[in-house]
Structure formats: C-alpha cells, structure tokens
Write an enzyme that holds these catalytic residues in place. Sequence first.
Site, PDB file in Angstrom:
ATOM      1  N   LYS A  80      27.612  85.315  41.753  1.00 25.26           N
ATOM      2  CA  LYS A  80      28.073  86.005  43.194  1.00 25.26           C
ATOM      3  C   LYS A  80      28.721  87.393  43.088  1.00 25.26           C
ATOM      4  CE  LYS A  80      29.685  84.530  47.979  1.00 25.26           C
ATOM      5  NZ  LYS A  80      30.148  83.569  48.718  1.00 25.26           N
ATOM      6  N   SER A 155      27.762  81.958  52.503  1.00 21.62           N
ATOM      7  CA  SER A 155      27.768  83.532  52.242  1.00 21.62           C
ATOM      8  C   SER A 155      27.100  83.550  50.940  1.00 21.62           C
ATOM      9  CB  SER A 155      29.126  84.209  52.034  1.00 21.62           C
ATOM     10  OG  SER A 155      29.952  83.339  51.129  1.00 21.62           O
ATOM     11  N   SER A 179      30.169  77.948  52.076  1.00 19.92           N
ATOM     12  CA  SER A 179      29.572  79.178  51.561  1.00 19.92           C
ATOM     13  C   SER A 179      28.648  78.783  50.354  1.00 19.92           C
ATOM     14  CB  SER A 179      30.270  80.269  51.296  1.00 19.92           C
ATOM     15  OG  SER A 179      30.569  80.981  52.310  1.00 19.92           O
TER      16      SER A 179
END
Lengths: 490, 474
Positions: A80, A155, A179
């Site tokens: 990420k 996310s 997330s």
Amino acid sequence: MPHIDLRSAAAIAGAVRSGALCATDVVATALATVERRNRHENALVETFAASAMATAERVDAARRRGEDPGPLAGVPIAIKDNLLLRGHIAACGSRMLADFRAPYTATVVQRLLDRGAVVIGRTNMDEFGMGSSTEHSAYGPTRNPWDRSRVPGGSSGGAAAAVAGELCPIAFGSDTGGSVRQPASMCNLTGLKPTYGRMSRYGLVAYASSLDCIGVLAHDAADLALALGVAGPDGRDTTALDAPVPAYVAELANRTELKGLRIGVLDDDDGGAGLDAAVKAATTTALQTLEALGARLVPCVLPHVRHAVSTYYLLAAAEASSNLARYDGVRFGLSRKGRTIDESYANSRSDGFGAEVQLRILLGTHALQHGYHDELYGQATRVRQLLRRDFDAAFAHCDLIASPTSPLPAFAIGSKIDDPVAMYRCDAMTVPASLAGLPALSMPCGFAKGNLPIGLQLTAPALAEVLLLQVANVYQQRTDWHRQRPEECT
Amino acid sequence: MHLNLEPTIGLEVHVQLATRTKLFSPAAYAAGAPPNTRVHAIDLGLPGTLPAMNEKALALAVRAALALDGVVQASSRFARKHYFYPDLPKGYQISQYEEPYCQGGRVPLGDGRFCTLQRIHLEEDAGKLVHTDAGTLVDLDRSGAPLIEIVSLPHLHDPADAHAFLVNLREILRFCGVSDCDMELGTLRCDANVSLAAAGAKLGTKVEIKNLNSFKMVQRSLEYEVRRQTAVLSAGGRVAQETRLWNDEQAETRPMRSKEFAEDYRYFPDPDLPPLRVTPDLLAAQQAQLGELPSARRERYAIQFALPPYDVEVLTQEKSTGDWFELVVAAGAEPKSASNWIMSDVQKHARARGCSLFQLQLTPLALWELLRTIARGTLTATTARQALQHMVDHGTGVETAITALSLSRIVDEATLDPLILAAISALPAAARDVRDGKLKALDAMKGHVMRATKGKADPSRLEELLLARIHKGV
C-alpha cells in the site's frame, strides 16, 4: 517464459526454492501482467520494475549458491502507498506526499525482503487511509476487477484490486477501521487484520495510531499464514506486542475440522447500515457450512456495538488531526509559501490535503478542543473501554464471533461520495474489532447479483490469529468461493 | 494608597538530562554542534517514524525525582501538546500532562526552609529558529532532547528565595549527575511567575516572565515586577494577565503576549507510546545511584571531619571536590590540613586549568604523601608549594618532586656550620645579643642562613646549631 499462475504465494515460493521456477521469471510475469491490465483498475499507482527485478535476481543468485532464499522466495508482493520502501515514493494517495521518497524501509517491508519477497509496486488507497472506497485518492479511483463500474472497497482498495486482478498473490495494506477486511470482502479475497501491535507500525504512515494495523490480502488463509511470518516485536515500535510469533504455516495443519468450536453469532443489529439481503443470505449459509463442519453456533451480544461507528470516527479523526499536523510544508511534502508562516501552513495544507482528509482533520480538531474534549474525545475513549469489555464478556462464551464483513457488496463508484455519513455507516461491522484491538479475518462466502463478492468476518480474542487462519483454512478446504475468479482473469 | 501587598512567586524550570541520546530517538545530542547534524528521522517527524523511550533518560528523571523528594508514579503517560511552529516538526510536542511521572517534591532554600513542588514531568525539547539576513532558518539539533520540567507551587514570597531555590536545585541536580544545569548552554532554563495580593487574600493576577538567562536575572526581574505591580495596584489599576520578557540592559520587563485567551493545546495521551512504567527495581537502582545530597554531606563533614563551616561550604560546592577531599582523608591525611591544602593550592591549580580536581595530574594519594612529608619535617610550607607545583605540572609523586627540585631540608651540621659561621661574622652585633640572652636577635641570624639555603635549612635544627655555635664561641 513459462506460464506462471500468480494466485498462490505458497506455490510460487515452493517452486522458486526448489529451483523449478526462477524468481526473475515470476517477477517479470507479474510486471508484464501489471503492464497489461493495471490501466483498467488503477490498482497500482507505480511499479518498482527495476528494483523488483534486481531483488528477484538476488533471490535466484542466493538459491544458486545453495542458500535458502526464504519462505517468500520470489513472491511478488504489492504494498500500500503508505508503507515505506527506501528510495521509493510513499505518497499515501495524497498530493501532500506526491514527491515524498522514503529515506528508510518499514520494519514489515524489510522483513518481507529478508524472507525473499519481491516488492513490485505501491497500491492505490484512500488518502492517508481515510475512506472505504479508494475514491479519495490523488491518483484517481481504483476499480473493482469484478465490476469496473464499482469500487473495490477501501482504503486498501488498490491492494485488493491487485490481488483480485491477479497481478500478485499477496498485497500488504493497512487496516484502521476495516481497510483490509472490507476490500477483501468486496474483491473475493481473504484478508486479515492482526491483533493491534502484532505487526510493527514503524514505517507505516500513521492515520490513527491506536487503531492502525498492517494487514494482508491474499486468495486464501494458507497464503495469509505464509505472509504473517513478518509479525513480531520491534524495538522501533514500542506498542508492538512482545509475544512470540507462532509458526503460522505449520499451525494450519493442526486443525482439520471445527468440532468443539463455538462461533458467536451477533443479533441482527447492523449499526443502522442496512444489511443487504444477499449479504444476509450468503453469510447465513456460510454459518450453516461452519456448523456442518462441526462448529456450534451460539448467540452473542455486544451491548455497546451500536456506538462503534461514532466512537471510531471520533477517535480516528482526533488522532488523525494530530498525526497529520506534521504536514506543514516546512521540511518535506507539498509546500506553498504565503506572506506569513501561518499563511504558508494554510496554503500548504489546503492544497496538499483532499476534501475527506480536511473534513476529518477538522472533525478531530474539534473533538480535542477545549470545551468539547471530554464530551467528544473523552466519551469516545470511555465507550471504547466498554466495547473492549463487551468482547471480553462475549469471548467467555465463544471462541470466535462471526458477522458479515460489509453490510453491502461493492457499490457503484460515485454513489456514496457525497454522503460521508452513509459511507461511514458501512464500516459498522469492521470498526468494533479495530476499537478493541482484536484480530479479524474476512473470507469469501458467496456472491450477490451481478457477481459481486460477499465476505464473512470472523473476530477472535487477542493474538488468536492461528485460530482465525485454521478456521478459514478448514472452511476453504470444503468451499470454493475463494477460488472464483473475475471474468478478466479467466 | 497603602496596600499591604505580598508577592507570590512560582518557578518552572526545564532541565536537560545528561543522556547521550535524545528522549525518543537514537540521535546523539550535544549543544553547539553544527546546525542539523544531530537529527534522526524520528526528530524530523518523518512519516512512519515512531518514538521509542530512552531508558537512560527515564533513569535520570527518576533519580532527579528521588533527589527532590518527589513521589515517583509507578505508571504515567505521555501526552501530545499541539501547536504549529516551524521548530516543532511533528506539530506536537511529546510531554506529560494529566499523568506526570512525579508528583510533589521539594527544593531546599538553604536555610532549613523548602519550597514544595507541584510536579516534575518528562518532555522532549523543540528545535530552534535562527534569524539571519537570508531569512529565518530552522535548526532541529535540539529537537527531541530530553527534558524534565520542574514546576514549583506558588509558595515563594521573596525574589531572593527564588534565587536560593535555583541555586539549591542546580546544586542537587549536578550533585546526582542528572544534568550539568548550565544556563549558558541552555541545559537549565527558568520561567518565573509572580502575582501580588494582600497577605492571606486570594491570589492576584499572575504575570509570567521569560527570557531569564541567569539566576540573578530571575531575582532582578521578580524584584522589578513586584515594584511594577505594586505601583499599578497602588494607583488603583489592574494587573494584566500576560507574559512579559525581561530586558536585562534596561532592567525592566516588557509585555510579550496577552494570556487573556489561553492557547488550546488539545492534549491527549500519545497513542505511539505505552504507559511509562517505573519498576521497583529501577527505583531501587536510582536510589542507590543517588548517593549523598549536598545538605547531608555538609552535616556529615562538620561532624565526621570536625571542619569549620567555611571549609564545609567550600568542599561541598561541587560533588567532585568533596569526593576528592574524602579520598585524601581516606588515604590517611588529617582532615583539616587536607582541607587547607585543597581550598588554597589544589583548587587554585584546578581553576587555572579550568578543570575539576579529578582531572588534575595530581592524585588524592599524592596530596596525602605531600602532607605526610610536611608532617615529617622534610618540607617547609614554602618548599611544599614548590613540590606541589611540580607534581601538578608533571604528574609525579612527592619524592620525585623533592629530588627534581632538591627540596630536602638541610639538617646536617657539616653543611650548616660554615653558613652559621658566615652569619656570625656578617652579623656580629646580633651574635653578641644572642650570647647576652637577647634571643630576639636570633631571627635575623636564622634568616641569614635561610636565605643562603633558599629556605631549605630545617628551622629547629638551625636554631639548635646556631645557639650551640654562639655559646661555644667561634
């Protein structure tokens, strides 16, 4: 180049360690796949082609010298955009950090490299982790490989889309309020948020420090177990738990049925999110399957769970308002000069942060303000304690708690962007475990109309990751939801 | 209008702990290094970094708390104090707020009275701004340096007591090795606050004073503020709640900023740091490290060594001086003569070299040997000073110094007799007087021989031989 299946990290690592596959071939395949398909989903915002190939060559060289290249040898992994790898940009999906090149490597990323993994690039995300749809990114939205008109969740939506789109078998994300689990659910993946502190946060850009956990997305529990080897204490993160790390992969084989397992089933309180009928049906069926495998379903109540969403958003926003104070344009990140220092701060932060981040900074600043501090931040802290106690009480009667991961399957891009509160409510199922710091896993358990994946969430007591992985593994031995592939990959 | 006003004074003292590295980062901090050369990613507040507590800083903080009779808390918390300023990289300072590691405590005022402390807490320092022609620059070397903040209760009523508070506080903290407490280097910083009210009445409006760069300035600024506020109140005015800066050249305070609208720091517990635990083991270890505090040492020196108050005062000013003295005594020296030599000659040599006694080439054992040589009569006061100089310069023992400088006393008749005969012929009148029983004249004759031997003739032996020779006749 041989055809290489990018779905199983265990298979790739096994082949690379035995010499059946070269890490360079695996990584080249992954990079070529990204090249071919990423433009459809925008899962990765940058590939690290040169450094990835160099890493792969080192893995191969080690094996040729007769050394063990590590349990993740040659496995392409995406990280990420909020995890630091030295020399590479880590922008957190934000204009603020668009040019921020990491001067050091995150502990967890370093452990991945040490175990032979190859970091192929960074994945899209809601800015600083603030969002549930990966629409709030300076790099534009990520699309769901199962339906490109829909969000992948967030996310860590880029990480989920990368694994679901078979660009790589494992992606590392972060989970502050769901997330990792929610995008796993929306992209037909198995996703794990470990116990708070199980993985070092050093080198993970903070959103809400008391909630942030690095998490993993993969197709199945076996690959999660393999990836979880990077867990464990770290002198640079004193909130990391000083507990021994189990041999997760070996432990998987120690359970082949669910006899004696008590699974707590929450009543129908969905936190006002509005549980989708297909989600309800699929998760109910999944529970019946678990029961058929030997588990016993027991009713379970978390009396304060209905306050979880508001508690979470107050605490996360409060901590975010503090964590993001460092982005002032003075030392790094976007800088917009003004006539005074205050004006420079305002200009830099107004231009650098997107709307959702600004909203949460304002909300969090308000929650910590004199005169509101006790009634907002203080009250949220107290509710969090009550929720922790709810879980303690519940786990006196059951071993795991099951619920849907997300009340809804993937929704259309843009459909909720103008209603933050509706978006926040979708986190009702995932934020309780975050607030209590407990490990939770989401696994595929069916599909809604339009081939939209549905996930079942299992929450366990602190440090019971082994149990979560074992139960998911047993379930995945008997079901094939997790083996379903989006059309573009078949 | 005559008001019977009493000042009420409180002090906030920041002390930098004498650790090698910073409070939460492995960067080594030293004042005076080139700008931005002592900065770790953690001190810069780089994304993804986390603070990790420096155990040495905690140990020193605990030691300070014990030295000041504070109550060390088994568990305390760090909190974030938020404000935007370019020298504060994270946008917040990691400090302690609701749960400091030490509650209470006291600082002696030197005359048997004490000032009670409210608390002591740990916090990280900020960087500093450097204003140049090219604009304002940021130096983050100091960012993250370990501090304790010692907060007194407003229990002082005399600016001179504030001065005494600081002198005694510094002495204690230096004594136990917590900090060198050097205001010039900024390892001790002090803000004062003062309000005026009729004795026994509710406290008046508090004014804070900053920019205090010496203990004298603290006292003078408080004296000034007491005069200023007395004048304001006597004229029927109101004292504004504000922070004022001391201007030492003008000898006055000037308003800096109004405190009518208190800044909101939005404190909350720092989620990056677990609660700070002080174990019984750490507490015991620091209690053991603490050693003797200055007041106890003064008491002991007066009794154990029977030293007069002046000697006690001089020997206990610096811990190292007393430690050195005690080593000399432990070697076997008589305390008072050891004290005399340390206070006069040894300290003079140390001052000339700008070092402590332990940094001299002279060892405590060597001084004891010197004292023993004097007691045996081998050296006179004059020759002993010459020997000491040589010992300090060259790091030799007393025997080597005596040989090198040929300082032995002359006692043998063969050497002295010709000199005595020369004195008699040079001073016939004096010789006559002595023979007639006027012994006062002996001094002149002794002086004559002494000069001839450069002070090395043994005085009593010389007198004995002189008398014998004069009575025997030349």
